[in-house]
Design an enzyme around this catalytic site. Sequence first.
Site, PDB file in Angstrom:
ATOM      1  N   SER A   1       2.529  -6.996  -8.933  1.00  0.00           N
ATOM      2  CA  SER A   1       3.204  -6.223  -7.897  1.00  0.00           C
ATOM      3  C   SER A   1       3.968  -5.031  -8.483  1.00  0.00           C
ATOM      4  O   SER A   1       3.382  -4.137  -9.062  1.00  0.00           O
ATOM      5  CB  SER A   1       4.120  -7.136  -7.086  1.00  0.00           C
ATOM      6  OG  SER A   1       4.636  -6.479  -5.959  1.00  0.00           O
TER       7      SER A   1
ATOM      8  N   ASP B   1       3.899   0.378  -4.137  1.00  0.00           N
ATOM      9  CA  ASP B   1       4.142  -0.374  -5.359  1.00  0.00           C
ATOM     10  C   ASP B   1       2.799  -0.760  -5.983  1.00  0.00           C
ATOM     11  O   ASP B   1       1.736  -0.330  -5.531  1.00  0.00           O
ATOM     12  CB  ASP B   1       5.003  -1.601  -5.075  1.00  0.00           C
ATOM     13  CG  ASP B   1       4.327  -2.587  -4.142  1.00  0.00           C
ATOM     14  OD1 ASP B   1       3.538  -2.151  -3.288  1.00  0.00           O
ATOM     15  OD2 ASP B   1       4.576  -3.804  -4.264  1.00  0.00           O
TER      16      ASP B   1
ATOM     17  N   ASP C   1       0.787  -3.294  -6.053  1.00  0.00           N
ATOM     18  CA  ASP C   1      -0.322  -3.922  -5.325  1.00  0.00           C
ATOM     19  C   ASP C   1      -0.370  -3.493  -3.867  1.00  0.00           C
ATOM     20  O   ASP C   1      -1.132  -4.050  -3.075  1.00  0.00           O
ATOM     21  CB  ASP C   1      -0.272  -5.446  -5.440  1.00  0.00           C
ATOM     22  CG  ASP C   1       0.946  -6.064  -4.754  1.00  0.00           C
ATOM     23  OD1 ASP C   1       1.931  -5.341  -4.521  1.00  0.00           O
ATOM     24  OD2 ASP C   1       0.905  -7.271  -4.465  1.00  0.00           O
TER      25      ASP C   1
ATOM     26  N   ASP D   1       1.524  -3.731  -1.206  1.00  0.00           N
ATOM     27  CA  ASP D   1       1.986  -4.467  -0.038  1.00  0.00           C
ATOM     28  C   ASP D   1       3.280  -3.875   0.508  1.00  0.00           C
ATOM     29  O   ASP D   1       3.764  -4.300   1.549  1.00  0.00           O
ATOM     30  CB  ASP D   1       2.146  -5.962  -0.321  1.00  0.00           C
ATOM     31  CG  ASP D   1       3.161  -6.290  -1.413  1.00  0.00           C
ATOM     32  OD1 ASP D   1       3.702  -5.364  -2.039  1.00  0.00           O
ATOM     33  OD2 ASP D   1       3.403  -7.496  -1.650  1.00  0.00           O
TER      34      ASP D   1
END
Length: 450
Positions: free
Chosen positions: A101, A242, A244, A246
Site C-alpha cells: 500500500s 497511494d 495500491d 485504494d
Amino acid sequence: MTKNNEPKKVLFGTNGVRGIIGEDMNPELVMKIGLALGTMIQGRVAVGMDTRTSGEALAAAMRSGLLASGCDVIDLGILPTPALQYLVREHYDGGAMITASHNPPEYNGVKVIESDGTEMDDNRTIALESLIFSGDVNIAGWQNVGKPTDESHRIEEYISGIASHFPKDCCKGMIVVVDPGSGPAAKTSPEILRRMGCIVHTINGRFDGTFPGRLPEPSPEGLSLLSETVTATGASFGVAHDGDADRAVFVDETGSFMSENLTFAMLARAACSRNPGMVVTPVSTSDVIKEVAANCGCPTTYTPVGSIYVARTMLKLIGEGQMVAFGGEGNGGQIFPQHQFCRDGGMTAAAMAELVAVSGKKISAIAEEIPSYTMVKEKIHSDDADTLLTKVREACIGQEIDETDGVHVRWSDAWALIRPSGTEPFIRIYAESKNPERAAYVKDYLLSIL
C-alpha cells in the site's frame, strides 16, 4: 492471546501483513500464506500485485502455494487493489493482493480478499494464521495440482464498471491532473476520467517500483509536482493515489493540498444529498463528517480503525434493512456502496470529478462550504500500550469515553483518540476541535500524561 484470552492476529495487521523485503517479508512466508489460503478456499483464486520491485517474486510464491494446495490460480497482473477486489467479487472464490500500500519501496506484503470482494475479517484471518503456523495445510497430489490462467485483460471490467456509474461525458472538457505515483492506477484512473469526458494530464504515470517521482504515500510534501502541473495546465483539480490505489487525495485548482477529511466530507455530503442513509466511518475520523451528514438528515455510525470494519459494518446494516449512503476513512479511502464495499481510489477520483462538474463551481469553492475543523496528530513509541491507555482513562475520569478502538475521549468542545498502531510499535494520538488552539492544547495535555 489478548488479556481476555481471546486469540488475536499475529502476522496480519489492520490491512494485511507487511514487512521489509529480505528481513521479515520473503517468498517463503508468502508461499506459506498461499498454501494456507488455498487450504481454506479450495477454489479459483485471483492474484494481483502493485508495481514494487519485489512484487513478481512474491506473486510467484503466492501462486506456487495456491497451486500446490490444489487451487486454480488466475493471474491478474499489475492492478489496483480495488480492481482485484471488484474482479474477485464478480468471478472468483477469493484473492490475494501483493502490496504494501502506502509503505516505502523496501516494503511489500499480502492482502487477502474474500469471495465478496472484502478483505478477510479478523476471525478468518486468525484461522488462516493458525494454518500458517501449524503447517497443517493441504498438499495436492500430482493429479490435483491447480491450473494457472492469465486473465489480466479483465482490468477493463473494472474501468468500465466505474465509468458506468456516471453519465457519458458528464465532465466534458474538464482538465484533471492524475498522479498515480508510479503505481497501478496509471493503468486505470486516467482512462476512467477520460471516459467521463475529462482532459487528463498524467505525472508519475509509468510503472516503476523504485518510485522515482515520490514515495507511495501521497503526502502534501510529496505532491509539489502535482500542484505545479495543476496550476500550469489550468486544471480543475489534481488527484494522487497511494501505492495500491485504494485511496485518493486531492489538490485544488490553485495547487493547494486538500485534507482527506475535507474531501471525505465533500463526497459524503453529495452522497447523502442524493441517497440519504447511514454514514459509516472509524472513530478516528473528523467530526466534520458527522456534521455534514446530520445537515442532510443522515446519522453516522462508528467502527474501529480499518477499512475492513467500515465495509463489513456497511454490509451488516444493509443486511438488516437499513439504508447506507456512504462510508470511508479520513485518509482518502472512500467506500461507495453502489459500487463495491472497499476503499476505491479510482471511484473516488471519478466521484470528485462529477461533483465539480455538476456543481459548476471551483473545487475550492465547494470546500469552503464545509465546516472548518482542526485535527492534530502525534505518535510516540511504546512497547506497553495497555499501561498508557490506563493512564489516559484515569486522567480523563468524568469525560465521555468510548473504547471502540483505543480510548476516545470527548469534551464539550474537543475530542481525542489514543490508540495503538496496527502496524508499528507506536501509540497514535488524534485531537480535534473547531478551535485550533484547543486542539493543540488537548494534544499537548495528552502527551504530558503519556
